[in-house]
Design an enzyme around this catalytic site. Sequence first.
Site, PDB file in Angstrom:
ATOM      1  N   HIS A 128       0.872  -1.183   0.000  1.00 43.97           N
ATOM      2  CA  HIS A 128       0.000   0.000   0.000  1.00 43.97           C
ATOM      3  C   HIS A 128       0.911   1.237   0.000  1.00 43.97           C
ATOM      4  O   HIS A 128       2.026   1.189   0.536  1.00 43.97           O
ATOM      5  CB  HIS A 128      -0.829  -0.058   1.283  1.00 43.97           C
ATOM      6  CG  HIS A 128      -1.891   0.985   1.426  1.00 43.97           C
ATOM      7  ND1 HIS A 128      -1.619   2.270   1.825  1.00 43.97           N
ATOM      8  CD2 HIS A 128      -3.234   0.921   1.253  1.00 43.97           C
ATOM      9  CE1 HIS A 128      -2.758   2.959   1.899  1.00 43.97           C
ATOM     10  NE2 HIS A 128      -3.751   2.161   1.545  1.00 43.97           N
ATOM     11  N   ASP A 205       3.117  -4.514   8.016  1.00 46.66           N
ATOM     12  CA  ASP A 205       1.879  -3.738   7.906  1.00 46.66           C
ATOM     13  C   ASP A 205       0.717  -4.716   8.100  1.00 46.66           C
ATOM     14  O   ASP A 205       0.395  -5.503   7.217  1.00 46.66           O
ATOM     15  CB  ASP A 205       1.832  -3.082   6.511  1.00 46.66           C
ATOM     16  CG  ASP A 205       0.498  -2.385   6.245  1.00 46.66           C
ATOM     17  OD1 ASP A 205      -0.433  -2.529   7.054  1.00 46.66           O
ATOM     18  OD2 ASP A 205       0.396  -1.722   5.195  1.00 46.66           O
ATOM     19  N   GLN A 208      -4.532  -5.269   7.040  1.00 47.80           N
ATOM     20  CA  GLN A 208      -5.536  -6.177   6.474  1.00 47.80           C
ATOM     21  C   GLN A 208      -5.527  -7.547   7.134  1.00 47.80           C
ATOM     22  O   GLN A 208      -6.362  -8.392   6.806  1.00 47.80           O
ATOM     23  CB  GLN A 208      -5.318  -6.336   4.961  1.00 47.80           C
ATOM     24  CG  GLN A 208      -5.462  -5.045   4.181  1.00 47.80           C
ATOM     25  CD  GLN A 208      -6.918  -4.565   4.101  1.00 47.80           C
ATOM     26  OE1 GLN A 208      -7.863  -5.299   4.405  1.00 47.80           O
ATOM     27  NE2 GLN A 208      -7.090  -3.325   3.701  1.00 47.80           N
ATOM     28  N   LYS A 231     -10.488  -0.810  10.512  1.00 48.98           N
ATOM     29  CA  LYS A 231     -10.739  -2.019   9.717  1.00 48.98           C
ATOM     30  C   LYS A 231     -11.097  -3.202  10.623  1.00 48.98           C
ATOM     31  O   LYS A 231     -11.457  -4.262  10.145  1.00 48.98           O
ATOM     32  CB  LYS A 231      -9.516  -2.351   8.857  1.00 48.98           C
ATOM     33  CG  LYS A 231      -9.216  -1.265   7.815  1.00 48.98           C
ATOM     34  CD  LYS A 231      -8.101  -1.678   6.889  1.00 48.98           C
ATOM     35  CE  LYS A 231      -7.402  -0.527   6.223  1.00 48.98           C
ATOM     36  NZ  LYS A 231      -8.117   0.047   5.094  1.00 48.98           N
ATOM     37  N   CYS A 369      -4.679   2.498  -3.623  1.00 47.55           N
ATOM     38  CA  CYS A 369      -3.414   2.980  -3.016  1.00 47.55           C
ATOM     39  C   CYS A 369      -2.289   1.981  -3.262  1.00 47.55           C
ATOM     40  O   CYS A 369      -1.472   1.717  -2.352  1.00 47.55           O
ATOM     41  CB  CYS A 369      -3.567   3.254  -1.529  1.00 47.55           C
ATOM     42  SG  CYS A 369      -4.767   4.545  -1.183  1.00 47.55           S
TER      43      CYS A 369
HETATM   44  N1  PMP Z   1      -1.792  -0.618   4.556  1.00 47.52           N
HETATM   45  C1  PMP Z   1      -2.770  -1.353   4.014  1.00 47.52           C
HETATM   46  C2  PMP Z   1      -2.456  -2.724   3.478  1.00 47.52           C
HETATM   47  C3  PMP Z   1      -4.071  -0.841   3.952  1.00 47.52           C
HETATM   48  O1  PMP Z   1      -5.049  -1.576   3.397  1.00 47.52           O
HETATM   49  C4  PMP Z   1      -4.340   0.446   4.488  1.00 47.52           C
HETATM   50  C5  PMP Z   1      -5.735   1.030   4.447  1.00 47.52           C
HETATM   51  N2  PMP Z   1      -6.331   0.989   3.183  1.00 47.52           N
HETATM   52  C6  PMP Z   1      -3.290   1.154   5.049  1.00 47.52           C
HETATM   53  C7  PMP Z   1      -2.031   0.589   5.067  1.00 47.52           C
HETATM   54  C8  PMP Z   1      -3.490   2.526   5.632  1.00 47.52           C
HETATM   55  O2  PMP Z   1      -4.280   2.479   6.761  1.00 47.52           O
HETATM   56  P1  PMP Z   1      -4.814   3.831   7.441  1.00 47.52           P
HETATM   57  O3  PMP Z   1      -5.336   4.678   6.300  1.00 47.52           O
HETATM   58  O4  PMP Z   1      -5.888   3.395   8.350  1.00 47.52           O
HETATM   59  O5  PMP Z   1      -3.677   4.480   8.120  1.00 47.52           O
END
Ligand code: PMP
Length: 411
Positions: A128, A205, A208, A231, A369
């Site tokens: 991401h 990270d 998910q 999430k 993203c």
């Molecule tokens: N890493 C991953 C794999 C994600 O799916 C997301 C959220 N879409 C993020 C990071 C970022 O998370 P946040 O916007 O809650 O900081």
Amino acid sequence: MNAARENTIDWTRVRADFPLLTREVHGKPLIYLDSANTGQKPASVIDAVDDFYRRHNANVSRAVHTLGTEATDAYEGARRKLATFFNVRADELVLGSGTTFALNLVAYSWALPRLQPGDSIVLTRMEHHANIVPWQLVAERTGAKIKVAEINDNGELDTEALFALLTPEVKLLSLTHVSNVLGTVNPVREICREARRRGIVTVIDGSQAAPHRSVDITSIGCDFYAFTGHKMCGPTGTGALWARREHLAAMPPFIGGGEMIKEVRFEGTVYNEAPHKFEAGTPNIAGFVGLGASVDYLSALGMMNAGAREQELLRHATEELDKVEGLRIFGRAAEKAAVVSFLVEGAHAHDLATLLDLEGVAIRSGHHCAHPLMHHFGVPATCRASFAFYNTHEEVDAFVVALRKVRKLLA
Ligand code: PMP
């Protein structure tokens, strides 16, 4: 996953815990298939936030009055609940706004002071942007280089190629536990073991992973683990970084201000102990009270049960989507979370998602993203249906019926 255990839970009752799922969109029952983007919240989480503002609202740590003590206890109680949930120590959890904050904290506070020209950071193709851009900022400022581990046709990491990248100049490896686009579950334990043997610091990270499986951070053997509360059925603007105590002790503060100090003089400031050293300013107290309630909720449900339910939904959705002519699924990892990215021949992802919305079906379309992953597949965007334990098999069927219908409109 044990299907028998899944069957012992009354999923209709579980679904009824989520008030938003009863609403309609464009006159149709809502079918919410965007939980990888943000999860829906059970009434117990909404009530906990409501109750905090109605009965306990005060700032943490500063006030000795009753409300101040209650607010501090509730906030620190949430930290302890998260620690139990992830099998870590509470004083190793830095609470913050989410994964983006957590990864930036590692980038600015651990990596920036340490990396030098000639050093490398290893990332993977499926990251991401939140796990790419902070490292690019660090690389620009330090002269370190970024190397990328690639994926195979199923969207799985090529672990042998990844290990071959872990040469002596690599100081840090940061990768996702579960891909938000492909659903791929990475073998993080094995990868962290290999990195650790080579003296490389590992960052995972967990955005998910935390909502879909039982995550025991200690057993993964990483140095840092980031997750986001919204999430995992919790409020937005909540999350945390777990880090080994020795890292937290050695890292300078990232953001300065109140709460993170022991004593401030113009001649110099003495910082608080970790994790408070990294928590400047008034935190999202009500949010963490809500996240504490979501941890209670998920613990009572059982992450193994939630995961098993989602695997059933994933299997069903994949089977049905595979019958749709001209539909291509991105990501067929052997171990996969309940996320299906796809494109339908002749239809743009955004058009499909817009028309599906008119049918009451909420899916995401776009680059998710993950531009480098889109470039890899040579597409600008995909559609993504992501499932949570509160979804139903009937919703999967209705989604596929709606997809066939809107696809005809676009043909
Ligand atoms: N890493 C991953 C794999 C994600 O799916 C997301 C959220 N879409 C993020 C990071 C970022 O998370 P946040 O916007 O809650 O900081």
